[in-house]
Design an enzyme around this catalytic site. Sequence first.
Site, PDB file in Angstrom:
ATOM      1  N   HIS A  57       0.914  -1.105   0.023  1.00 47.17           N
ATOM      2  CA  HIS A  57       0.141   0.003  -0.031  1.00 47.17           C
ATOM      3  C   HIS A  57       1.058   1.176   0.083  1.00 47.17           C
ATOM      4  CE1 HIS A  57      -3.815   2.056   1.555  1.00 47.17           C
ATOM      5  NE2 HIS A  57      -3.084   2.959   1.106  1.00 47.17           N
ATOM      6  N   ALA A 138      -8.431  11.600   2.716  1.00 42.35           N
ATOM      7  CA  ALA A 138      -7.719  12.236   1.668  1.00 42.35           C
ATOM      8  C   ALA A 138      -8.272  12.090   0.461  1.00 42.35           C
ATOM      9  CB  ALA A 138      -6.343  12.063   1.706  1.00 42.35           C
ATOM     10  N   GLN A 139      -9.309  11.145   0.227  1.00 44.49           N
ATOM     11  CA  GLN A 139     -10.169  11.057  -1.191  1.00 44.49           C
ATOM     12  C   GLN A 139     -10.737  12.025  -1.594  1.00 44.49           C
ATOM     13  OE1 GLN A 139      -8.962   8.010  -2.434  1.00 44.49           O
ATOM     14  NE2 GLN A 139      -7.989   7.094  -0.778  1.00 44.49           N
ATOM     15  N   HIS A 192     -12.147   2.844   4.238  1.00 45.42           N
ATOM     16  CA  HIS A 192     -12.951   4.232   4.375  1.00 45.42           C
ATOM     17  C   HIS A 192     -14.492   3.970   4.373  1.00 45.42           C
ATOM     18  CE1 HIS A 192      -9.548   6.727   3.042  1.00 45.42           C
ATOM     19  NE2 HIS A 192      -8.955   5.640   2.443  1.00 45.42           N
ATOM     20  N   ASP A 244       3.857   4.784  11.734  1.00 40.91           N
ATOM     21  CA  ASP A 244       4.610   5.930  11.457  1.00 40.91           C
ATOM     22  C   ASP A 244       4.555   6.611  12.943  1.00 40.91           C
ATOM     23  OD1 ASP A 244       2.211   6.873  11.295  1.00 40.91           O
ATOM     24  OD2 ASP A 244       2.603   8.127   9.508  1.00 40.91           O
ATOM     25  N   HIS A 247      -0.082   8.083  12.292  1.00 38.36           N
ATOM     26  CA  HIS A 247      -1.282   7.605  12.278  1.00 38.36           C
ATOM     27  C   HIS A 247      -2.025   6.625  13.323  1.00 38.36           C
ATOM     28  CE1 HIS A 247      -0.463   8.476   8.250  1.00 38.36           C
ATOM     29  NE2 HIS A 247      -1.811   8.316   7.796  1.00 38.36           N
ATOM     30  N   ASP A 270       1.645   3.567   3.249  1.00 37.50           N
ATOM     31  CA  ASP A 270       0.536   4.388   2.540  1.00 37.50           C
ATOM     32  C   ASP A 270       1.359   5.797   2.177  1.00 37.50           C
ATOM     33  OD1 ASP A 270      -1.886   5.259   1.963  1.00 37.50           O
ATOM     34  OD2 ASP A 270      -2.706   5.940   4.058  1.00 37.50           O
ATOM     35  N   ALA A 304      -3.140  12.971   5.349  1.00 42.27           N
ATOM     36  CA  ALA A 304      -3.147  12.436   3.721  1.00 42.27           C
ATOM     37  C   ALA A 304      -2.077  11.737   3.510  1.00 42.27           C
ATOM     38  CB  ALA A 304      -3.085  13.933   2.831  1.00 42.27           C
ATOM     39  N   GLY A 305      -2.287  10.462   3.699  1.00 41.34           N
ATOM     40  CA  GLY A 305      -1.247   9.525   3.545  1.00 41.34           C
ATOM     41  C   GLY A 305      -0.286   9.850   4.434  1.00 41.34           C
TER      42      GLY A 305
END
Length: 376
Positions: A57, A138-139, A192, A244, A247, A270, A304-305
């Site tokens: 991903h 963020a889509q 989502h 990370d 998130h 991501d 956003a990712g």
Amino acid sequence: MILKNGRVFTENGVFIDADVELKDGKIVKVAPRGTLSGDEELDVQGKYVTPGFVDIHIHGAKGSDFCDNGAEHIETMSSYLGSEGITSFCGTTMAFDEPILQSIFETARPYINKETGGAVLRGINMEGPFFNKAKKGAQAEKYIVTPDQGMFDRLYEVSGQSIKLVDIAPEVEGSYDFIRHASKKCVVSIAHTCANYDQAKEAFAAGASHVTHLFNAMPAFGHRDPGVVGAASDDAAHVEMISDGIHLHPAVVRSVFKWFGDDRVCLISDAMRAVGMPNGVYSLGGQTVYMTDGKATLESGVIAGSATSLAECFRRAVSFDVPLESALKAATINPAKAVGLFDEVGSITEGKRADVLVLDETLHPEHIFIGGVKTK
């Protein structure tokens, strides 16, 4: 090439003291330490010998995005990821309309399994557009649509049948029929979504088997309302985590490994195009993204990712007190299994492709072999 005296991570998820022989792009022998010899030898005493990382991903890297117009962006991603020790990846899309996705897939198709000297593109992760707008993250909302089997089938053929994952929100109209259909061709992942526990359970019963970035863009786990997370603990073959430290809280990362077991967790990046780049303004799925010190957000503040590579996510998971062996499984063995690549990559096993890392004590790659070719 003989890698001598290393601490070799096996497909059983444990380290052994061993020598490893690489020849003609394959791992041809794993033998007790000090028993192999050859014309080319590399003493890796005290180092970790591991499979290359597998990122199933990832949207972009080093200023490029998988959805950009032009094959050079795939090559840029491949080169950067390979330098980090990621040797296989699934290029990941965003929510777009069919003509845009068709163009992306047509660009990607010649690169599927192509040797570029860097990470090898193994397939496509179709993240969207079959989502719940209320959890769009963020889509881009304008592209989000209800599940469309015909659209999926057409894109599947355009990709050369290389879609490895397709994402869906189970509560939207037509989702269960879509899952039953698409799961015959690839892995279906819940993402989502506003689905409750029962809706997610029904999705798994219909053929879904995976969860995209667990906890993110879905209802929170509640002790009386367990939602997707609770259903995944019952039924999911694999769940993804972005470790990370942005998130998810480190305690959540640790807890998921304890809760799900280290056979079911896939670490992912991501990552978007800002990974490997300085602070600045970037884009993702047609939307402006601001990256500051590793955190990527839309103007609204929505994450956003990520701007962190899988290699660094792996190291951070270890720094969060996830056992090294568990974190390695989640960055190599498990993602390869999740998308059907484990016959070829994901472990140090005789006969498999020679995607091999030699990690130092800080878990950074000291040497990298991609398809048996030493790139570092």
